[in-house]
Design a protein around this motif. Structure first.
Motif, PDB file in Angstrom:
ATOM      1  N   LEU A 221       0.818  -1.211   0.000  1.00 47.79           N
ATOM      2  CA  LEU A 221       0.000   0.000   0.000  1.00 47.79           C
ATOM      3  C   LEU A 221       0.851   1.260   0.000  1.00 47.79           C
ATOM      4  CD1 LEU A 221      -2.935  -0.932   2.406  1.00 47.79           C
ATOM      5  CD2 LEU A 221      -3.015  -0.645  -0.066  1.00 47.79           C
ATOM      6  N   LEU A 222       1.998   1.202   0.648  1.00 44.96           N
ATOM      7  CA  LEU A 222       2.909   2.349   0.609  1.00 44.96           C
ATOM      8  C   LEU A 222       3.322   2.631  -0.833  1.00 44.96           C
ATOM      9  CD1 LEU A 222       5.693   3.097   3.155  1.00 44.96           C
ATOM     10  CD2 LEU A 222       6.080   3.525   0.750  1.00 44.96           C
ATOM     11  N   ALA A 223       3.691   1.566  -1.570  1.00 42.31           N
ATOM     12  CA  ALA A 223       4.059   1.739  -2.984  1.00 42.31           C
ATOM     13  C   ALA A 223       2.863   2.212  -3.800  1.00 42.31           C
ATOM     14  CB  ALA A 223       4.596   0.418  -3.539  1.00 42.31           C
ATOM     15  N   MET A 224       1.677   1.708  -3.462  1.00 40.76           N
ATOM     16  CA  MET A 224       0.463   2.137  -4.157  1.00 40.76           C
ATOM     17  C   MET A 224       0.189   3.613  -3.899  1.00 40.76           C
ATOM     18  SD  MET A 224      -3.134   0.095  -4.071  1.00 40.76           S
ATOM     19  CE  MET A 224      -4.507   0.509  -5.159  1.00 40.76           C
ATOM     20  N   GLY A 225       0.442   4.046  -2.668  1.00 44.51           N
ATOM     21  CA  GLY A 225       0.295   5.460  -2.343  1.00 44.51           C
ATOM     22  C   GLY A 225       1.268   6.331  -3.114  1.00 44.51           C
ATOM     23  N   LEU A 337      -6.155  -2.120  10.522  1.00 45.74           N
ATOM     24  CA  LEU A 337      -6.716  -1.295   9.442  1.00 45.74           C
ATOM     25  C   LEU A 337      -6.071   0.084   9.409  1.00 45.74           C
ATOM     26  CD1 LEU A 337     -10.499  -2.231   9.798  1.00 45.74           C
ATOM     27  CD2 LEU A 337      -8.977  -2.901   7.933  1.00 45.74           C
ATOM     28  N   THR A 338      -5.727   0.606  10.578  1.00 45.65           N
ATOM     29  CA  THR A 338      -5.096   1.928  10.632  1.00 45.65           C
ATOM     30  C   THR A 338      -3.695   1.885  10.042  1.00 45.65           C
ATOM     31  OG1 THR A 338      -6.377   2.445  12.620  1.00 45.65           O
ATOM     32  CG2 THR A 338      -4.491   3.859  12.146  1.00 45.65           C
ATOM     33  N   TRP A 339      -2.947   0.807  10.319  1.00 40.70           N
ATOM     34  CA  TRP A 339      -1.622   0.687   9.702  1.00 40.70           C
ATOM     35  C   TRP A 339      -1.723   0.630   8.185  1.00 40.70           C
ATOM     36  CZ3 TRP A 339       2.662   2.215  11.433  1.00 40.70           C
ATOM     37  CH2 TRP A 339       3.024   2.085  12.771  1.00 40.70           C
ATOM     38  N   MET A 340      -2.766   0.014   7.679  1.00 39.48           N
ATOM     39  CA  MET A 340      -2.957  -0.035   6.236  1.00 39.48           C
ATOM     40  C   MET A 340      -3.206   1.369   5.672  1.00 39.48           C
ATOM     41  SD  MET A 340      -5.185  -3.535   6.426  1.00 39.48           S
ATOM     42  CE  MET A 340      -5.876  -3.519   4.780  1.00 39.48           C
ATOM     43  N   THR A 341      -4.039   2.125   6.376  1.00 43.84           N
ATOM     44  CA  THR A 341      -4.287   3.516   5.982  1.00 43.84           C
ATOM     45  C   THR A 341      -3.011   4.341   6.090  1.00 43.84           C
ATOM     46  OG1 THR A 341      -6.565   3.342   6.774  1.00 43.84           O
ATOM     47  CG2 THR A 341      -5.694   5.561   6.456  1.00 43.84           C
ATOM     48  N   THR A 342      -2.227   4.091   7.144  1.00 45.86           N
ATOM     49  CA  THR A 342      -0.963   4.790   7.331  1.00 45.86           C
ATOM     50  C   THR A 342      -0.002   4.516   6.181  1.00 45.86           C
ATOM     51  OG1 THR A 342      -1.139   4.818   9.741  1.00 45.86           O
ATOM     52  CG2 THR A 342       1.080   4.942   8.818  1.00 45.86           C
ATOM     53  N   GLY A 343       0.063   3.263   5.757  1.00 41.90           N
ATOM     54  CA  GLY A 343       0.954   2.903   4.647  1.00 41.90           C
ATOM     55  C   GLY A 343       0.659   3.702   3.397  1.00 41.90           C
ATOM     56  N   ILE A 344      -0.604   3.766   3.025  1.00 38.98           N
ATOM     57  CA  ILE A 344      -0.952   4.474   1.792  1.00 38.98           C
ATOM     58  C   ILE A 344      -0.782   5.992   1.962  1.00 38.98           C
ATOM     59  CG2 ILE A 344      -3.451   4.797   2.125  1.00 38.98           C
ATOM     60  CD1 ILE A 344      -3.681   3.709  -0.841  1.00 38.98           C
ATOM     61  N   SER A 345      -1.028   6.508   3.187  1.00 38.04           N
ATOM     62  CA  SER A 345      -0.869   7.946   3.433  1.00 38.04           C
ATOM     63  C   SER A 345       0.596   8.376   3.318  1.00 38.04           C
ATOM     64  CB  SER A 345      -1.410   8.317   4.813  1.00 38.04           C
ATOM     65  OG  SER A 345      -2.789   8.055   4.902  1.00 38.04           O
ATOM     66  N   ILE A 346       1.482   7.600   3.924  1.00 41.95           N
ATOM     67  CA  ILE A 346       2.913   7.904   3.816  1.00 41.95           C
ATOM     68  C   ILE A 346       3.369   7.788   2.373  1.00 41.95           C
ATOM     69  CG2 ILE A 346       5.224   7.112   4.465  1.00 41.95           C
ATOM     70  CD1 ILE A 346       4.092   6.329   7.185  1.00 41.95           C
ATOM     71  N   GLY A 347       2.831   6.792   1.660  1.00 43.04           N
ATOM     72  CA  GLY A 347       3.174   6.631   0.252  1.00 43.04           C
ATOM     73  C   GLY A 347       2.764   7.830  -0.589  1.00 43.04           C
TER      74      GLY A 347
END
Length: 402
Positions: A221-225, A337-347
């Protein structure tokens, strides 16, 4: 043929959750850009505006999972009022500090403290899971949730910018705070959908990131972000280079529209394929379509290419959320779920920075190279972790659509 969305919306408690969550998720789309617009209007310093907003976003990304861990242990109704009240107080203090021309150091401290704002997307998805865990309706619920999130990020930023530029500099963040108060209050009033606290005698104090499958998802998700964040910046640069800077708005709207249509369509389907295979296909399609923007000769082609590229985003996010509810124990779901949101936000934040550096050095079109590289990294991450994902999602399959 039954309409899965009608079935979903007529379920007890769902309409109240949809309305309340639609208001509660809007401030998250407004506050970052609202801080930037407010500070630019007041000081004219873009570096300060971007840095203060970035401080808020980074603090929210790091503190959010800790707040969600507390929610998993104590419950939403016991934690959210206090945490939200503190965040609101700090946001109001930040707005007042900007109005009073306070020193930059004060703004950074207040922005970091305001970043304690809870991750409402995670709270909302935890409720969907509480209602429909193990049922086909969860797939449709996550699809609707993803589309509503897209709408929030279509409506929120222009609203925040418009308020601050049309009335007074602090208007955008101030309205976002008011909406946060109303949204969280309305959300907490939906007591029937609140997740029960799951008692786990083996609960660990460690982060849910220690769950191997979740680490793979967060990195992907970070890469997707990065793809989404870099495309936003590259589109603005490309539109400006083409002599039509305002076209960036309809180009990015086409991107979001493609995602929304695909998300609604995907939510009406029931896919029998194993969840980890769905995830891999979604990631591969996202990576392949990330190549399309660089082929665009003008803004019209770019809008069409991004419409196609956007088609993979919402379905992939739906699959990711479904996968997360399988991998993460119920007692730690909100934190996961929050870590998943965090991953995409940082990305997204990282993608914007990388694209900006590349564009400054090599021009607007080169900025589209960042999502291509991020897509490749994303595929490598998922392929390397496919065995782990398969092991943690054994026996999961959506029922076929009737």
């Amino acid at each position: 043929m039954a309409n899965p969305y009608r079935e979903l919306l007529t379920a007890p408690g769902v309409m109240g959750l949809v309305v309340a969550s639609s208001i509660a998720r809007l401030p998250q789309a407004m506050i970052g850009i609202g801080i930037i617009t407010m500070l630019v209007q007041q000081t004219g310093l873009y570096w300060l505006a971007g840095s203060v907003a970035g401080t808020f976003t980074l603090a929210n990304a790091l503190v959010g999972p800790q707040v969600s861990k507390l929610v998993d242990r104590r419950g939403q109704s016991r934690v959210l009022p206090w945490v939200t009240a503190f965040s609101i107080g700090m946001l109001l203090a930040l707005i007042f500090a900007v109005y009073m021309r306070a020193p930059a150091s004060v703004l950074f401290v207040l922005a970091a403290l305001a970043g304690t704002m809870p991750s409402m997307p995670a709270m909302i998805r935890a409720r969907w899971t509480q209602l429909f865990r193990g049922k086909p309706q969860l797939h449709t619920a996550f699809s609707l949730d993803t589309v509503l999130t897209e709408l929030a990020f279509i409506i929120g930023p222009p609203l925040a910018i418009g308020l601050s530029t049309s009335f007074f500099a602090e208007a955008g963040p101030l309205v976002a705070v008011i909406l946060l108060i109303i949204g969280v209050a309305a959300f907490l009033m939906q007591r029937k959908t609140e997740p029960a606290v799951v008692v786990d005698m083996k609960r660990s104090a460690d982060s849910t990131l220690r769950i191997p499958g979740l680490r793979i998802i967060v990195l992907a998700l970070l890469a997707m972000g990065v793809i989404g964040g870099s495309i936003d910046v590259a589109v603005v640069a490309f539109a400006t280079e083409q002599g039509w800077p305002t076209s960036a708005s309809f180009i990015l709207a086409a991107y979001a529209l493609g995602s929304m249509i695909a998300g609604l369509t995907f939510g009406a389907l029931r896919v029998s394929m194993a969840i980890e295979k769905q995830f891999l296909i979604g990631i591969v399609v996202t990576a392949v379509t990330a190549v399309l923007p660089v082929l665009s000769p003008d803004v019209y082609f770019l809008a069409a290419m991004l419409f196609v590229a956007g088609v993979s985003f919402a379905p992939t996010m739906v699959i990711v959320m479904n996968l997360g509810t399988i991998i993460v124990p119920a007692s730690r779901l909100t934190e996961g779920l929050t870590w998943m949101t965090t991953g995409i936000s940082i990305g997204v934040a990282l993608g914007g920075v990388l694209a900006g550096v590349i564009i400054d050095a090599f021009g607007a079109r080169a900025g589209f190279g960042v999502p291509i590289a991020a897509g490749l990294v994303m595929v490598i991450i998922v392929l390397s972790g496919l065995g782990t994902l398969r092991a943690t999602s054994t026996n999961y399959a959506e029922p076929t659509f009737q």
